[in-house]
Design a protein around this motif. Sequence first.
Motif: not given
Length: 272
Positions: A50-70
């Motif tokens: 998903l992240n490396e598909n050029p037609d997609f936009i992906s983001e990670k979600v951080l709570l303060d500085d901790k990754i909690i989803g995407a």
Amino acid sequence: MLHYAPILPQDYPVLTQIMTAAFDEDTRLHTSLLHDGPAGYNDGTLIRKLNENPDFISEKVLLDDKIIGAYTISHKSEQNILELLFLDPDCGNQGLGTQIWNHIEEHFSNCSRWVLETPSYSTRNHHFYTKKCGFHFVCEKQYPDATSFVFEKERKSVLDFQDMMKMQTELWEKHKDKWPPMQPEHGKDFILWMIEEIGEVISIIKKKSIHDIMDNPAVHSHFVEELSDVLMYYMDTLLRYQITPEEISKAYQEKHDRNMGRNYAEEYKKLR
């Protein structure tokens, strides 16, 4: 506080761990299985794909500085597709999912139609997308080994009572720890704030000419914004007094019908 950032290759392991936990928890909640999810959800290949598909936009979600989803978004045929959204189960029931969706809508505010698919058995997802995010069920899709439900959401260009009351409810949910409760005892406060906003409208009328209000884009925009504030507090008032969209619509229609049958000239004569 939530933050959003591009997904980097070094994020794949932790995101795969969170994705696995999220899908497995949903599976256990709704089925007799212990583990299940889309292909590659638990070995790192799905997040990489998903992240490396050029037609997609992906983001990670951080709570303060901790990754909690995407999340991952794609765009096809004048609509955006929510390809994936997952959140660490340990962060559930805190309103974070709704905050993430609100961020997505704001980030892609030019999109008028959203579509997503989720497993047919996942009633918790159905509730989240319909009750918290404003989607509605469209159809059922059959696959060789699974069934999914398709949901969509269209951004209206013209809002009705139900839309505006829902928007004010969403705003209150975001700030309910600091704002007055949704109780009738607080209705009078919102009426007073609404009157204050009417005063802002009056101030523009007093200080600006009709020409400015009608033809000056900046003044006109400010005038409309202040009228919008009046409406927002009006909706807040309806919510505090637990008046439903159907109830106020019915009263408005009945009043209109009566007004259409009134002889105002005769009524005014009786008042003299």
